[in-house]
Design a protein around this motif. Structure first.
Motif, PDB file in Angstrom:
ATOM      1  N   THR A 263      34.352  47.041  43.067  1.00  0.00           N
ATOM      2  CA  THR A 263      34.788  45.704  42.962  1.00  0.00           C
ATOM      3  C   THR A 263      34.585  44.916  41.882  1.00  0.00           C
ATOM      4  OG1 THR A 263      32.654  45.211  43.626  1.00  0.00           O
ATOM      5  CG2 THR A 263      33.265  46.149  45.344  1.00  0.00           C
ATOM      6  N   GLY A 264      35.453  44.211  41.446  1.00  0.00           N
ATOM      7  CA  GLY A 264      35.680  42.906  40.279  1.00  0.00           C
ATOM      8  C   GLY A 264      36.065  44.223  39.317  1.00  0.00           C
ATOM      9  N   GLY A 265      37.060  45.311  39.735  1.00  0.00           N
ATOM     10  CA  GLY A 265      37.423  46.501  38.331  1.00  0.00           C
ATOM     11  C   GLY A 265      38.837  45.806  37.948  1.00  0.00           C
ATOM     12  N   SER A 266      38.906  44.309  37.992  1.00  0.00           N
ATOM     13  CA  SER A 266      40.342  44.274  37.067  1.00  0.00           C
ATOM     14  C   SER A 266      39.970  43.293  35.925  1.00  0.00           C
ATOM     15  CB  SER A 266      40.623  42.407  37.883  1.00  0.00           C
ATOM     16  OG  SER A 266      40.173  41.770  38.096  1.00  0.00           O
ATOM     17  N   SER A 267      39.262  42.988  35.639  1.00  0.00           N
ATOM     18  CA  SER A 267      38.228  42.499  33.987  1.00  0.00           C
ATOM     19  C   SER A 267      37.077  43.173  33.537  1.00  0.00           C
ATOM     20  CB  SER A 267      38.850  41.284  34.206  1.00  0.00           C
ATOM     21  OG  SER A 267      37.820  40.138  34.904  1.00  0.00           O
ATOM     22  N   GLY A 268      37.162  42.580  32.339  1.00  0.00           N
ATOM     23  CA  GLY A 268      35.640  42.236  32.036  1.00  0.00           C
ATOM     24  C   GLY A 268      34.844  43.847  31.505  1.00  0.00           C
ATOM     25  N   ILE A 269      33.424  43.949  32.328  1.00  0.00           N
ATOM     26  CA  ILE A 269      33.175  45.273  32.291  1.00  0.00           C
ATOM     27  C   ILE A 269      33.401  46.427  33.830  1.00  0.00           C
ATOM     28  CG2 ILE A 269      30.576  45.917  33.589  1.00  0.00           C
ATOM     29  CD1 ILE A 269      29.020  43.201  31.366  1.00  0.00           C
ATOM     30  N   GLY A 270      33.706  45.446  34.819  1.00  0.00           N
ATOM     31  CA  GLY A 270      34.206  45.813  35.168  1.00  0.00           C
ATOM     32  C   GLY A 270      35.399  46.651  35.318  1.00  0.00           C
ATOM     33  N   ALA A 271      36.219  45.436  34.795  1.00  0.00           N
ATOM     34  CA  ALA A 271      38.331  46.659  33.907  1.00  0.00           C
ATOM     35  C   ALA A 271      37.474  48.041  33.497  1.00  0.00           C
ATOM     36  CB  ALA A 271      38.827  46.105  33.309  1.00  0.00           C
ATOM     37  N   ALA A 272      35.745  47.700  32.208  1.00  0.00           N
ATOM     38  CA  ALA A 272      35.631  49.154  31.577  1.00  0.00           C
ATOM     39  C   ALA A 272      35.553  50.060  31.391  1.00  0.00           C
ATOM     40  CB  ALA A 272      34.792  48.314  30.343  1.00  0.00           C
ATOM     41  N   ILE A 273      34.415  49.610  33.326  1.00  0.00           N
ATOM     42  CA  ILE A 273      34.072  50.768  33.996  1.00  0.00           C
ATOM     43  C   ILE A 273      34.803  51.707  34.916  1.00  0.00           C
ATOM     44  CG2 ILE A 273      32.566  52.079  36.314  1.00  0.00           C
ATOM     45  CD1 ILE A 273      30.737  48.805  35.272  1.00  0.00           C
ATOM     46  N   ALA A 274      35.581  51.148  35.155  1.00  0.00           N
ATOM     47  CA  ALA A 274      37.348  51.245  35.754  1.00  0.00           C
ATOM     48  C   ALA A 274      37.966  52.502  34.864  1.00  0.00           C
ATOM     49  CB  ALA A 274      37.815  51.061  36.403  1.00  0.00           C
ATOM     50  N   ASP A 275      38.694  51.746  33.799  1.00  0.00           N
ATOM     51  CA  ASP A 275      38.583  52.985  32.616  1.00  0.00           C
ATOM     52  C   ASP A 275      37.933  53.630  32.400  1.00  0.00           C
ATOM     53  OD1 ASP A 275      40.890  52.978  31.269  1.00  0.00           O
ATOM     54  OD2 ASP A 275      39.445  52.457  29.618  1.00  0.00           O
ATOM     55  N   GLU A 276      36.423  53.954  32.480  1.00  0.00           N
ATOM     56  CA  GLU A 276      35.877  54.791  32.099  1.00  0.00           C
ATOM     57  C   GLU A 276      35.346  56.374  33.285  1.00  0.00           C
ATOM     58  OE1 GLU A 276      33.463  57.484  28.935  1.00  0.00           O
ATOM     59  OE2 GLU A 276      33.867  55.796  28.754  1.00  0.00           O
ATOM     60  N   LEU A 277      36.015  56.003  34.468  1.00  0.00           N
ATOM     61  CA  LEU A 277      36.235  56.921  35.250  1.00  0.00           C
ATOM     62  C   LEU A 277      37.670  57.745  35.599  1.00  0.00           C
ATOM     63  CD1 LEU A 277      34.153  54.652  38.365  1.00  0.00           C
ATOM     64  CD2 LEU A 277      33.408  56.888  37.029  1.00  0.00           C
ATOM     65  N   ALA A 278      38.502  56.972  34.603  1.00  0.00           N
ATOM     66  CA  ALA A 278      39.851  56.756  35.121  1.00  0.00           C
ATOM     67  C   ALA A 278      40.191  58.127  33.610  1.00  0.00           C
ATOM     68  CB  ALA A 278      40.265  56.214  35.010  1.00  0.00           C
ATOM     69  N   GLY A 279      39.011  58.142  33.154  1.00  0.00           N
ATOM     70  CA  GLY A 279      38.764  58.642  31.630  1.00  0.00           C
ATOM     71  C   GLY A 279      38.615  60.216  32.154  1.00  0.00           C
ATOM     72  N   HIS A 280      37.861  59.502  33.516  1.00  0.00           N
ATOM     73  CA  HIS A 280      36.758  61.075  34.173  1.00  0.00           C
ATOM     74  C   HIS A 280      38.155  61.866  35.080  1.00  0.00           C
ATOM     75  CE1 HIS A 280      33.510  61.707  31.484  1.00  0.00           C
ATOM     76  NE2 HIS A 280      33.393  59.810  31.805  1.00  0.00           N
ATOM     77  N   LYS A 281      38.644  61.164  34.964  1.00  0.00           N
ATOM     78  CA  LYS A 281      40.036  61.697  35.785  1.00  0.00           C
ATOM     79  C   LYS A 281      39.754  61.183  37.721  1.00  0.00           C
ATOM     80  CE  LYS A 281      42.648  63.440  33.180  1.00  0.00           C
ATOM     81  NZ  LYS A 281      44.108  62.727  32.642  1.00  0.00           N
ATOM     82  N   ALA A 282      38.980  60.353  38.013  1.00  0.00           N
ATOM     83  CA  ALA A 282      38.581  59.815  39.111  1.00  0.00           C
ATOM     84  C   ALA A 282      39.740  59.350  40.162  1.00  0.00           C
ATOM     85  CB  ALA A 282      36.906  58.561  39.205  1.00  0.00           C
ATOM     86  N   ASN A 283      39.454  59.229  40.617  1.00  0.00           N
ATOM     87  CA  ASN A 283      40.746  57.517  41.547  1.00  0.00           C
ATOM     88  C   ASN A 283      40.118  56.920  41.513  1.00  0.00           C
ATOM     89  OD1 ASN A 283      43.438  59.843  41.790  1.00  0.00           O
ATOM     90  ND2 ASN A 283      42.356  61.091  43.326  1.00  0.00           N
ATOM     91  N   LEU A 284      40.447  55.683  41.860  1.00  0.00           N
ATOM     92  CA  LEU A 284      39.982  54.405  41.340  1.00  0.00           C
ATOM     93  C   LEU A 284      40.638  53.551  42.974  1.00  0.00           C
ATOM     94  CD1 LEU A 284      40.519  53.732  38.457  1.00  0.00           C
ATOM     95  CD2 LEU A 284      38.029  54.635  39.915  1.00  0.00           C
ATOM     96  N   VAL A 285      40.160  52.668  43.831  1.00  0.00           N
ATOM     97  CA  VAL A 285      40.024  51.410  44.172  1.00  0.00           C
ATOM     98  C   VAL A 285      39.497  50.686  43.382  1.00  0.00           C
ATOM     99  CG1 VAL A 285      39.704  50.111  46.592  1.00  0.00           C
ATOM    100  CG2 VAL A 285      39.289  52.921  46.746  1.00  0.00           C
ATOM    101  N   LEU A 286      40.110  49.149  43.290  1.00  0.00           N
ATOM    102  CA  LEU A 286      39.902  48.461  42.848  1.00  0.00           C
ATOM    103  C   LEU A 286      40.213  47.125  43.247  1.00  0.00           C
ATOM    104  CD1 LEU A 286      42.132  48.662  39.316  1.00  0.00           C
ATOM    105  CD2 LEU A 286      39.579  49.504  39.598  1.00  0.00           C
TER     106      LEU A 286
END
Length: 115
Positions: free
Chosen positions: A9-32
């Motif tokens: 949640t809050g995955g579109s910008s700031g810390i939430g987007a940075a966490i999403a990018d990190e998870l994606a770097g570990h090949k996690a699929n995402l629900v943003l």
């Protein structure tokens, strides 16, 4: 996390987007999930290109009545088996904690009452 789903949640910008990018770097699929649909789409479009993962983007204000339940239904219909939650949705609302939150600042309450 390779191939597993994480919901941010809050995955579109700031810390939430940075966490999403990190998870994606570990090949996690995402629900943003975020309330700003335009920013959410920009973020959601960039992650698969950069990391080769699947992204489900859900433009939803989680502090609206019934929104958490709607989110659960959207994720179920999409077939995303979420295994991790990063609850980063928030809005800066000042010092209201001694009373009820002002209109539009219910995310704190959402965190406490989500299904």
């Amino acid at each position: 996390m390779k191939g597993r789903y994480a919901l941010t949640t809050g995955g579109s910008s700031g810390i939430g987007a940075a966490i999403a990018d990190e998870l994606a770097g570990h090949k996690a699929n995402l629900v943003l999930v975020a309330h700003d649909a335009e920013q959410l789409e920009k973020t959601a479009a960039a992650l698969p290109k950069r990391h080769g993962i699947a992204v489900l983007s859900v433009a939803l204000a989680l502090d609206e009545p019934g929104a958490p339940r709607r989110l659960v239904e959207i994720v179920r219909r999409a077939g995303a088996d979420v295994e991790m939650l990063v609850n980063k949705a928030a809005r800066a609302c000042g010092r209201w904690w001694r009373t009820a939150p002002p209109r539009g600042c219910g995310n704190w309450w959402t965190s406490m009452s989500a299904p």
